[in-house]
Write an enzyme that holds these catalytic residues in place. Structure first.
Site, PDB file in Angstrom:
ATOM      1  N   GLY A 117      16.226 -51.325 -42.636  1.00  0.00           N
ATOM      2  CA  GLY A 117      15.850 -50.025 -41.682  1.00  0.00           C
ATOM      3  C   GLY A 117      14.415 -49.458 -41.599  1.00  0.00           C
ATOM      4  O   GLY A 117      14.421 -48.644 -40.531  1.00  0.00           O
ATOM      5  N   ALA A 148       5.575 -55.140 -40.895  1.00  0.00           N
ATOM      6  CA  ALA A 148       5.443 -54.960 -41.834  1.00  0.00           C
ATOM      7  C   ALA A 148       4.238 -56.069 -42.598  1.00  0.00           C
ATOM      8  O   ALA A 148       3.257 -56.619 -42.644  1.00  0.00           O
ATOM      9  CB  ALA A 148       5.094 -53.294 -42.528  1.00  0.00           C
ATOM     10  N   GLY A 187      11.387 -51.115 -41.972  1.00  0.00           N
ATOM     11  CA  GLY A 187      10.311 -52.054 -40.654  1.00  0.00           C
ATOM     12  C   GLY A 187      10.094 -52.916 -42.215  1.00  0.00           C
ATOM     13  O   GLY A 187       8.494 -53.258 -41.608  1.00  0.00           O
ATOM     14  N   SER A 188      10.611 -53.159 -43.121  1.00  0.00           N
ATOM     15  CA  SER A 188       9.596 -54.000 -43.873  1.00  0.00           C
ATOM     16  C   SER A 188       9.260 -55.713 -43.515  1.00  0.00           C
ATOM     17  O   SER A 188       8.475 -56.332 -44.095  1.00  0.00           O
ATOM     18  CB  SER A 188      10.497 -54.314 -44.945  1.00  0.00           C
ATOM     19  OG  SER A 188      11.553 -55.557 -44.619  1.00  0.00           O
ATOM     20  N   PRO A 197      11.740 -51.557 -49.742  1.00  0.00           N
ATOM     21  CA  PRO A 197      13.396 -52.525 -49.556  1.00  0.00           C
ATOM     22  C   PRO A 197      13.180 -53.003 -48.766  1.00  0.00           C
ATOM     23  O   PRO A 197      13.125 -52.676 -47.305  1.00  0.00           O
ATOM     24  CB  PRO A 197      14.247 -52.172 -50.774  1.00  0.00           C
ATOM     25  CG  PRO A 197      13.548 -50.412 -50.717  1.00  0.00           C
ATOM     26  CD  PRO A 197      11.959 -50.448 -50.182  1.00  0.00           C
ATOM     27  N   ASP A 215       8.740 -51.806 -33.702  1.00  0.00           N
ATOM     28  CA  ASP A 215       8.152 -51.800 -34.912  1.00  0.00           C
ATOM     29  C   ASP A 215       6.727 -52.426 -35.545  1.00  0.00           C
ATOM     30  O   ASP A 215       6.183 -51.613 -36.376  1.00  0.00           O
ATOM     31  CB  ASP A 215       9.002 -53.251 -36.575  1.00  0.00           C
ATOM     32  CG  ASP A 215      10.178 -51.789 -35.785  1.00  0.00           C
ATOM     33  OD1 ASP A 215      10.869 -51.215 -35.069  1.00  0.00           O
ATOM     34  OD2 ASP A 215      11.240 -52.253 -36.295  1.00  0.00           O
TER      35      ASP A 215
HETATM   36  C1  MEV Z   1      14.794 -51.903 -34.988  1.00  0.00           C
HETATM   37  O1  MEV Z   1      14.407 -51.687 -36.372  1.00  0.00           O
HETATM   38  C2  MEV Z   1      14.768 -51.599 -33.898  1.00  0.00           C
HETATM   39  C3  MEV Z   1      15.671 -51.936 -33.028  1.00  0.00           C
HETATM   40  O2  MEV Z   1      15.694 -50.936 -32.104  1.00  0.00           O
HETATM   41  C4  MEV Z   1      15.234 -52.914 -32.367  1.00  0.00           C
HETATM   42  C5  MEV Z   1      14.017 -53.473 -31.473  1.00  0.00           C
HETATM   43  O3  MEV Z   1      13.522 -52.455 -31.399  1.00  0.00           O
HETATM   44  O4  MEV Z   1      13.449 -54.146 -31.433  1.00  0.00           O
HETATM   45  C6  MEV Z   1      17.343 -51.600 -33.569  1.00  0.00           C
END
Ligand code: MEV
Length: 317
Positions: free
Chosen positions: A106, A112, A108-109, A102, A152
């Protein structure tokens, strides 16, 4: 001809936000994927279909506009534009994006998706090496998320458990055992870019305090590396919970997240936000002895599911 690739989502085990300011982070990719299928079209158009919607542009607009009208599809149009320019082609391309992850929670969609689309579109011409693929996917993602650390995207392309150093890149971490994780979704959709901007404003107002938090995070990451090498789940989980305290202090937790973390900690080794926070998901560390109890406990409050580390990263299908 069709070119199909998929790439995994991720969880951040340590270091989100602080990684944007130079602190190392520990992440792993997870067994939930996004796939992209590209093919040439007879029409001189670029068409994108995904769960988030559909968009299309003529090849002329692709080359002559700044793509701003295409909003969250912009990185994908940019990937096509770069590939066509590089190969001096002006053919139309259709991309279909399918997802098990989804958006906006948070996991990582968006990274990815950038990795899968970069692999799939370029695969119509030639397959890229993983380092080149990561470089291009990060470039595409930064079109809309300018300050992203690249963590990510790197873990999605390479897969596995990794230490990400924003100054020098990533290093794979070998662990004796597979990690078992439980994800719980707060159902509060967040916007990563907005939260990253909010944290920047917080840092600017509370400079010394934020530096102290970065130092603490740095220590936590070092200890977590030792814990994973010794396969000490108790210590690894405790450090995750300590990391959550720092995330709370920089104000990216929410009441719902705090509740989920409290509940998860009753049965698991430790729990914290994964990703930007301000909603999204928490991740908790479990093993066979406490996985079912943690899931049962969290299920009473929200949607939750187990995940494992994915060791493949991006792959052609
Ligand atoms: C987002 O998944 C992770 C953060 O640390 C942003 C980033 O690393 O660019 C909040």
């Amino acid at each position: 001809m069709r070119s199909r690739a998929s790439a995994p989502g991720k969880v951040i085990l340590f270091g989100e936000h602080f990684v944007v300011y130079g602190v190392k982070a520990i992440l792993c990719s997870i067994n939930k994927r996004i796939s992209a299928t590209s093919q040439f079209l007879d029409e001189r158009k670029v068409k994108i279909r995904s769960v988030l919607g559909e968009a299309e542009l003529s090849i002329d607009s692709l080359h002559n506009s700044n793509l701003s009208a295409t909003r969250f599809m912009k990185p994908f149009f940019y990937i096509v534009k770069k590939a066509l320019e590089e190969h001096r082609k002006n053919k139309g391309i259709e991309i279909v994006i399918e997802s098990q992850i989804p958006a906006g929670i948070g996991l990582g969609s968006s990274s990815a998706a950038c990795v899968a689309v970069t692999a799939s579109v370029n695969g119509l011409f030639e397959r890229l090496s993983k380092p080149e693929l990561v470089k291009r996917a990060i470039e595409a993602e930064r079109i809309i998320f300018r300050k992203m650390s690249g963590a990510d995207t790197s873990v999605s392309a390479f897969g596995g458990l990794m230490l990400y150093d924003p100054n020098s890149g990533f290093q794979k971490i070998s662990s004796k055992n597979d990690l078992d994780l439980v994800i719980a979704n707060s159902s509060q959709v967040h916007n990563t870019q907005e939260i990253v901007t909010r944290v920047r404003a917080f840092k600017e107002k509370n400079h010394d305090f934020f530096n102290q938090m970065c130092k603490k995070e740095d220590e936590i990451v070092k200890e977590a590396l030792l814990a994973i090498r010794k396969n000490d789940l108790n210590m690894f989980g405790l450090l995750m919970s300590k990391n959550q305290d720092l995330l709370q202090k920089i104000k990216v937790s929410t009441e719902k997240i705090d509740l989920l973390v409290r509940e998860a900690k009753k049965t698991s080794y430790g729990a914290k936000i994964t990703g930007a926070g301000g909603g999204g998901c928490i991740v908790s560390l479990v093993d066979k002895s406490n996985s079912a109890a943690t899931i049962n406990n969290l299920k009473k409050i929200t949607d939750c599911f187990p995940v494992k580390v994915d060791y493949q990263g991006v792959r052609y299908i």
